[in-house]
Design a protein around this motif. Structure first.
Motif, PDB file in Angstrom:
ATOM      1  N   VAL A 190      17.728  11.374 137.515  1.00 55.69           N
ATOM      2  CA  VAL A 190      17.911  10.375 136.463  1.00 55.69           C
ATOM      3  C   VAL A 190      16.582   9.692 136.145  1.00 55.69           C
ATOM      4  O   VAL A 190      16.202   9.531 134.974  1.00 55.69           O
ATOM      5  CB  VAL A 190      18.986   9.346 136.876  1.00 55.69           C
ATOM      6  N   TYR A 191      15.857   9.290 137.184  1.00 59.88           N
ATOM      7  CA  TYR A 191      14.565   8.632 136.971  1.00 59.88           C
ATOM      8  C   TYR A 191      13.596   9.547 136.225  1.00 59.88           C
ATOM      9  O   TYR A 191      12.945   9.134 135.256  1.00 59.88           O
ATOM     10  CB  TYR A 191      13.968   8.207 138.311  1.00 59.88           C
ATOM     11  N   ASN A 192      13.478  10.792 136.660  1.00 57.40           N
ATOM     12  CA  ASN A 192      12.527  11.705 136.036  1.00 57.40           C
ATOM     13  C   ASN A 192      12.892  11.983 134.591  1.00 57.40           C
ATOM     14  O   ASN A 192      12.004  12.103 133.725  1.00 57.40           O
ATOM     15  CB  ASN A 192      12.448  13.011 136.830  1.00 57.40           C
ATOM     16  N   ALA A 193      14.196  12.081 134.310  1.00 51.30           N
ATOM     17  CA  ALA A 193      14.630  12.313 132.929  1.00 51.30           C
ATOM     18  C   ALA A 193      14.214  11.158 132.031  1.00 51.30           C
ATOM     19  O   ALA A 193      13.729  11.356 130.910  1.00 51.30           O
ATOM     20  CB  ALA A 193      16.140  12.519 132.877  1.00 51.30           C
ATOM     21  N   ILE A 194      14.378   9.930 132.522  1.00 48.08           N
ATOM     22  CA  ILE A 194      14.020   8.757 131.729  1.00 48.08           C
ATOM     23  C   ILE A 194      12.505   8.588 131.662  1.00 48.08           C
ATOM     24  O   ILE A 194      11.941   8.279 130.604  1.00 48.08           O
ATOM     25  CB  ILE A 194      14.695   7.500 132.308  1.00 48.08           C
ATOM     26  N   LYS A 195      11.822   8.803 132.791  1.00 48.17           N
ATOM     27  CA  LYS A 195      10.359   8.675 132.828  1.00 48.17           C
ATOM     28  C   LYS A 195       9.698   9.625 131.835  1.00 48.17           C
ATOM     29  O   LYS A 195       8.666   9.293 131.220  1.00 48.17           O
ATOM     30  CB  LYS A 195       9.858   8.947 134.243  1.00 48.17           C
ATOM     31  N   ASN A 196      10.250  10.818 131.655  1.00 48.11           N
ATOM     32  CA  ASN A 196       9.676  11.819 130.764  1.00 48.11           C
ATOM     33  C   ASN A 196      10.232  11.734 129.346  1.00 48.11           C
ATOM     34  O   ASN A 196       9.930  12.593 128.508  1.00 48.11           O
ATOM     35  CB  ASN A 196       9.911  13.214 131.334  1.00 48.11           C
ATOM     36  N   SER A 197      11.027  10.721 129.089  1.00 44.61           N
ATOM     37  CA  SER A 197      11.658  10.567 127.779  1.00 44.61           C
ATOM     38  C   SER A 197      10.752   9.798 126.824  1.00 44.61           C
ATOM     39  O   SER A 197      10.022   8.881 127.239  1.00 44.61           O
ATOM     40  CB  SER A 197      12.984   9.820 127.934  1.00 44.61           C
ATOM     41  N   PRO A 198      10.794  10.121 125.546  1.00 49.65           N
ATOM     42  CA  PRO A 198      10.087   9.290 124.557  1.00 49.65           C
ATOM     43  C   PRO A 198      10.574   7.844 124.548  1.00 49.65           C
ATOM     44  O   PRO A 198       9.867   6.962 124.062  1.00 49.65           O
ATOM     45  CB  PRO A 198      10.410   9.984 123.220  1.00 49.65           C
ATOM     46  N   ALA A 199      11.772   7.604 125.100  1.00 51.15           N
ATOM     47  CA  ALA A 199      12.352   6.253 125.107  1.00 51.15           C
ATOM     48  C   ALA A 199      12.010   5.478 126.373  1.00 51.15           C
ATOM     49  O   ALA A 199      12.500   4.362 126.557  1.00 51.15           O
ATOM     50  CB  ALA A 199      13.873   6.350 124.956  1.00 51.15           C
ATOM     51  N   PHE A 200      11.168   6.046 127.258  1.00 48.63           N
ATOM     52  CA  PHE A 200      10.920   5.413 128.553  1.00 48.63           C
ATOM     53  C   PHE A 200      10.425   3.977 128.423  1.00 48.63           C
ATOM     54  O   PHE A 200      10.918   3.071 129.090  1.00 48.63           O
ATOM     55  CB  PHE A 200       9.912   6.250 129.348  1.00 48.63           C
ATOM     56  N   GLU A 201       9.455   3.746 127.549  1.00 54.64           N
ATOM     57  CA  GLU A 201       8.852   2.423 127.470  1.00 54.64           C
ATOM     58  C   GLU A 201       9.853   1.353 127.045  1.00 54.64           C
ATOM     59  O   GLU A 201       9.683   0.182 127.372  1.00 54.64           O
ATOM     60  CB  GLU A 201       7.657   2.423 126.514  1.00 54.64           C
ATOM     61  N   SER A 202      10.915   1.744 126.363  1.00 50.22           N
ATOM     62  CA  SER A 202      11.902   0.767 125.891  1.00 50.22           C
ATOM     63  C   SER A 202      13.202   0.811 126.689  1.00 50.22           C
ATOM     64  O   SER A 202      14.237   0.338 126.228  1.00 50.22           O
ATOM     65  CB  SER A 202      12.200   0.996 124.413  1.00 50.22           C
ATOM     66  N   THR A 203      13.146   1.379 127.902  1.00 52.23           N
ATOM     67  CA  THR A 203      14.357   1.562 128.710  1.00 52.23           C
ATOM     68  C   THR A 203      14.280   0.769 130.010  1.00 52.23           C
ATOM     69  O   THR A 203      13.239   0.733 130.665  1.00 52.23           O
ATOM     70  CB  THR A 203      14.574   3.058 129.032  1.00 52.23           C
TER      71      THR A 203
END
Length: 516
Positions: free
Chosen positions: A331-344
């Motif tokens: 879950v962390y890696n999916a969010i960390k590598n997401s374009p939305a990471f900075e706003s999550t």
């Protein structure tokens, strides 16, 4: 730095996506108690962790049959001291405690107070001295009757080290962890999960006899705003608890593929989400990963682990904790590598302590969700919080190594997540008196994000295979809820969770498809 964090509404406005991953049945000390044992946390903050002086009594009998009280000290899993105080290393056990401890309201009372019945209006101070004796009683009169063999009751005092919980501990040290986050009810799974969704359990204190909650949920609150024209808002509940049916008639995911159907514990127990109009909001965890890749995360996402079967990764005792460590990493890696990471903002927490040892007394002064009908099951007044559970907060806006504690008299509990969603997305009003009084989690957020300072997380391996035939109380309650909703009786031959996965399809998916 101050030992407490103040609410930061400005920082919260940088967040466009909130994701909650809620796992099962672990106290704070069980997983994170030794987090800063050999070093001080940064930012000049204290940490409410374990030390070698903590202990619990065990009622024992010597070789002559004379009763005595044994002092059972807290231990690091994998390290033991001999009678001379010398440390002896032995293999860590990643499936402790085994069997499953007692976790209901009366068991929790005993763990905290040393009594099964506790004064409601004016409870005494909890000393947290009943965990070992209660575990011994639970094994003899609870787990044993379910077919589990008793083991050493002292194992409840063996807590995992940061090396053994590398994923959770790394995230806690690299982002923020709260050592004063409490579950909402001093009891079991379903009442506490009801609180994270609805800021109430409808008066329920145990999983039974009423497993359902009829409360208005945070998802209903978001839906009301969407109906007012706020098209920027969205929500989704995601999980990979498998069902035997194919999703061939379901909507395609973000990658244009049909996802597998799965059953949702949230939908099962929260009656306001039973309607077919919400089918569009329930998806697989694979679908969540696809949305992460595209950067199209909902405003609020709630993630469920696998609650049973060969892929069980909810960390519910006595399953190997490394399965859940892998899930957290994914879950962390999916969010960390997401374009939305900075706003999550990612929140990793646990529904309840599950009978696992914790040394901090839960606070009193909790707000009853319904002041007009204060007494719930067993006469509980909902005037005290449950046992501490881990809560790790992850975002580029979170200061590295922050220890998060609410600034005020009311600590963080599950309704703080609801309050954070409400304040982040400017939702109208609150759900109950509990979330109205709850501090939000915005105090962990800085006004500016960190840059390129985020850990790479590798999932652990060598996990013991989950026992697909293991049955716990939650599995039984899932089957009972499914029976009540469908009118179809379960059989003793079928695993209760597999029964739920089979019949859930008929209750929710086929019903909604046939109605169109």
């Amino acid at each position: 730095m101050n030992q407490y964090v103040k609410s930061n509404p400005k920082g919260l406005k940088n967040i466009k996506h909130i994701v909650t991953l809620m796992l099962e049945n672990r106290s704070f000390d069980s997983l994170l108690g030794w987090l800063y044992d050999e070093k001080s946390p940064p930012n000049n903050q204290n940490f409410g962790g374990l030390n070698s002086q903590l202990w619990n009594p065990l009622n024992n009998i010597d070789s002559d049959g004379v009763p005595f009280v044994e002092k059972v000290g807290v231990e690091k899993n994998g390290v033991k001291e001999d009678k001379y105080g010398e440390k002896i290393s032995y293999p860590a056990n990643y499936a402790l405690p085994s069997p499953d401890p007692g976790e209901g309201f009366r068991d929790t009372n005993y763990q905290l107070y040393g009594y099964y019945d506790v004064a409601q209006a004016y409870p005494p101070e909890a000393l947290n001295q009943g965990f070992v004796n209660n575990y011994q009683n639970a094994m003899l009169y609870g787990a044993y009757s379910f077919g589990d063999q008793p083991t050493n009751p002292r194992d409840i005092m063996r807590c995992y080290t940061p090396e053994q919980t590398n994923v959770l501990s790394t995230l806690a040290q690299q982002f923020s962890v709260s050592d004063q986050y409490y579950c909402s009810v001093p009891s079991q799974t379903l009442p506490n999960r009801s609180f994270v969704h609805a800021a109430t359990s409808g008066g329920n204190v145990n999983n039974s006899p009423n497993p359902f909650c009829d409360g208005r949920t945070i998802y209903d609150q978001i839906e009301e705003e969407i109906k007012k024209g706020r098209s920027e808002l969205s929500w989704g509940i995601f999980g990979n608890n498998p069902m035997p049916t194919s999703g061939s008639k379901r909507k395609k995911d973000a990658q244009g593929k049909f996802g597998k159907d799965y059953f949702s514990l949230t939908r099962l127990c929260m009656t306001s989400l039973h309607g077919p109009e919400f089918d569009k909001n329930f998806h697989s965890l694979d679908h969540f990963f696809a949305l992460s890749t595209s950067g199209e995360l909902p405003s609020y996402s709630f993630l469920e682990p696998n609650f049973g079967g060969p892929n069980q990764n909810d960390q519910h005792p006595p399953q190997d904790i490394r399965h859940a460590e892998k899930l957290i990493a994914e879950v962390y890696n999916a969010i960390k590598n997401s374009p939305a990471f900075e706003s999550t903002l990612l929140i990793v927490t646990y529904d309840e302590h599950g009978g696992c040892y914790d040394h901090v007394s839960p606070p009193k002064g909790a707000k009853n969700p319904d002041a007009s009908n204060p007494a719930g099951q067993d006469g509980f007044l909902f005037n005290r919080f449950g046992v501490r559970v881990p809560c790790v907060l992850i975002s580029p806006y979170v200061k590295k190594g922050l220890i998060a504690r609410a600034d005020g008299y009311t600590p963080y509990d599950h309704t703080s997540i609801i309050r954070t969603v409400q304040n982040c997305f400017d939702l109208t009003g609150t759900l109950t008196e509990r979330d109205k009084a709850a501090p939000d989690l915005s105090g962990v957020l800085e006004d500016s994000p960190r840059k390129n300072d985020f850990p790479d997380i590798t999932a652990p391996d060598c996990a013991l295979a989950s026992d697909p035939n293991h049955i716990n109380d939650l599995h039984r309650e899932c089957a009972r809820m499914t029976e009540l909703l469908s009118g179809i009786p379960s059989t003793e031959e079928e695993h209760p969770l597999r029964f739920t996965q089979n019949i859930f399809d008929r209750v929710f998916i086929k019903r909604s498809l046939n109605s169109k």
